[in-house]
Design an enzyme around this catalytic site. Sequence first.
Site, PDB file in Angstrom:
ATOM      1  N   SER A 159      -9.626   1.923   3.140  1.00  0.00           N
ATOM      2  CA  SER A 159      -8.799   2.704   2.245  1.00  0.00           C
ATOM      3  C   SER A 159      -7.799   1.856   1.442  1.00  0.00           C
ATOM      4  O   SER A 159      -7.290   2.288   0.421  1.00  0.00           O
ATOM      5  CB  SER A 159      -8.019   3.758   3.027  1.00  0.00           C
ATOM      6  OG  SER A 159      -7.161   3.133   3.970  1.00  0.00           O
TER       7      SER A 159
ATOM      8  N   SER B 132      -9.631  -0.474   7.386  1.00  0.00           N
ATOM      9  CA  SER B 132      -9.103  -0.377   6.017  1.00  0.00           C
ATOM     10  C   SER B 132      -8.408  -1.615   5.482  1.00  0.00           C
ATOM     11  O   SER B 132      -8.047  -1.636   4.307  1.00  0.00           O
ATOM     12  CB  SER B 132      -8.138   0.795   5.912  1.00  0.00           C
ATOM     13  OG  SER B 132      -8.868   1.961   5.747  1.00  0.00           O
TER      14      SER B 132
ATOM     15  N   LYS C  86       0.858  -1.196   0.000  1.00  0.00           N
ATOM     16  CA  LYS C  86       0.000   0.000   0.000  1.00  0.00           C
ATOM     17  C   LYS C  86       0.883   1.232   0.000  1.00  0.00           C
ATOM     18  O   LYS C  86       1.890   1.281   0.731  1.00  0.00           O
ATOM     19  CB  LYS C  86      -0.901  -0.038   1.248  1.00  0.00           C
ATOM     20  CG  LYS C  86      -1.902   1.112   1.334  1.00  0.00           C
ATOM     21  CD  LYS C  86      -2.780   0.979   2.580  1.00  0.00           C
ATOM     22  CE  LYS C  86      -3.808   2.077   2.701  1.00  0.00           C
ATOM     23  NZ  LYS C  86      -4.636   1.948   3.919  1.00  0.00           N
TER      24      LYS C  86
HETATM   25  N1  GLN Z   1     -12.826   4.213   6.569  1.00  0.00           N
HETATM   26  C1  GLN Z   1     -12.242   4.674   7.791  1.00  0.00           C
HETATM   27  C2  GLN Z   1     -11.873   6.129   7.657  1.00  0.00           C
HETATM   28  O1  GLN Z   1     -12.177   6.691   6.667  1.00  0.00           O
HETATM   29  C3  GLN Z   1     -11.061   3.835   8.160  1.00  0.00           C
HETATM   30  C4  GLN Z   1      -9.863   4.139   7.353  1.00  0.00           C
HETATM   31  C5  GLN Z   1      -8.674   3.290   7.727  1.00  0.00           C
HETATM   32  O2  GLN Z   1      -8.798   2.268   8.410  1.00  0.00           O
HETATM   33  N2  GLN Z   1      -7.519   3.753   7.322  1.00  0.00           N
HETATM   34  O3  GLN Z   1     -11.318   6.718   8.517  1.00  0.00           O
END
Ligand code: GLN
Length: 494
Positions: A160, A184, A85
């Site tokens: 994400s 995420s 990532k």
């Molecule tokens: N979807 C969540 C957010 O927008 C979690 C994102 C993540 O785990 N990096 O904060």
Amino acid sequence: MSAVAGTDALHWLTASEARTLLDKKELSAVELTQAHLARIESLDPSLNCHISTFPDRSLAQARAADERIGRGESAGLTGIPISLKDVLVTTGTQTTAGSQILKGYESPYDATVVQRLHAQDAVFVGKSNTDEFAMGSSTENSSYGVTRNPWNLDRVPGGSSGGPAAAVAAGEAMLSLGSDTGGSIRQPAGFCGIVGLKPTYGRVSRLGLIAFGSSLDQIGPFARSVEDAALILEAIAGHDPRDSTSAPMPSPDICSHLTGDLAGVRIGVAEEYAVDGMEPGVETAVATAVESLKDAGAIIKQVSLPHTRYALPTYYITAPAEASANLARFDGVKYGLSIDGGSLREMYEQTRGQGFGPEVKRRIMLGTYALSSGYYDAYYVKAQKVRTLLKQDFDAAFADVDVIVAPTSPTVAFPIGARLDDPYQMYLADVFTIPANMAGIPGVSVPCGFADGLPVGLQFLGKAFDEATLLSVAHAYERSQPWWRMHPELGNEI
Ligand code: GLN
């Protein structure tokens, strides 16, 4: 549903299957890498899993892996193609965090997880797409374009870590690493029909992970099987003196605990996880999975996690507050984009105004507000108190059960664009994943069937630092089902 089962193609092998073939010299790391690079070349123009690739370098790593295997010195991941990532810093190639503010930025050092994989002569095939600074649930917030779900190109892959999840689901990488601050890793794994593991907070060093919410962030793997997730966790876990939040514990032995036996294992089902807005197809797939756990000899128990409904609001105070502090460093002076504005203040305003996208700005504003004088106690301090209650809920539940089972998400992958104008709907995608981050405990998503032709994820939550039990249960479930062998039919099988 369009799915193919089987392992005949190199790009559908699991890492542990490939390990055996590599060590027997029935397959070379160069061949395996070429197969994945060819997949990237043919599929990525439509899927957009990767922000950067570097095929020459990948092949050089593969040749080094073959030499090592030739010397009879291979480690677990020698020669295995892995995607990272793009929030994990790497030397020799850009790390963007999905943001224009870091376009072209090259780190002077490799993240600890990257160093550990490199030490095993793993092969890096690319840096994969992410919502900007890992803020989002769909990769639609990436400034490098959305990643498409390999099961249906009109759907999001989740986020994400949508890029690394879709890459493994599409056969562009055999394994990948993501980060999980509120879901995420687990949510995109569920949406893409693969395994995604968020380890215990502190289990894996975060040195070289571009920080989002420092008290929540954790690095973890995507894989085609639980065994593969365990294999890479063993490689990246363990104390790192350069990350003060890394637990002073050795890397756990997990692979030898994957016995496949569920007899007598106590599995909790939380009554508070029956929320509004659950898709019926998801509810059915999860209920069927719970039944099959019972049939395999597990003891299913009701547990209560009474503060669950406060997890989401508490997260949306804590994570943006920490993000607003972490992102202060991107000021046009130290990293990446710098727009000269005549005065220092103008430079800050221009660089941050043009470099950050709308969701990142929204989080910085929410977080700055929550931390500002007069509101700090009402919001941030209160959120930390609620967080303690959330953790106590899990402590009480785990006195009675070994793991907890839950849906990974209330829905399957939603259509691209469907939630973009409604941040609240987007935030709801994480209702089942956020509690584990708030409590610091590990969680894993494994495929448990399909609804409307799209994969459904089943989540197991475990006790802190007990990934061995967590993964052993997940593995036993996985092997009793056909889902982990299903792959999307992408039209151009090569
Ligand atoms: N979807 C969540 C957010 O927008 C979690 C994102 C993540 O785990 N990096 O904060």
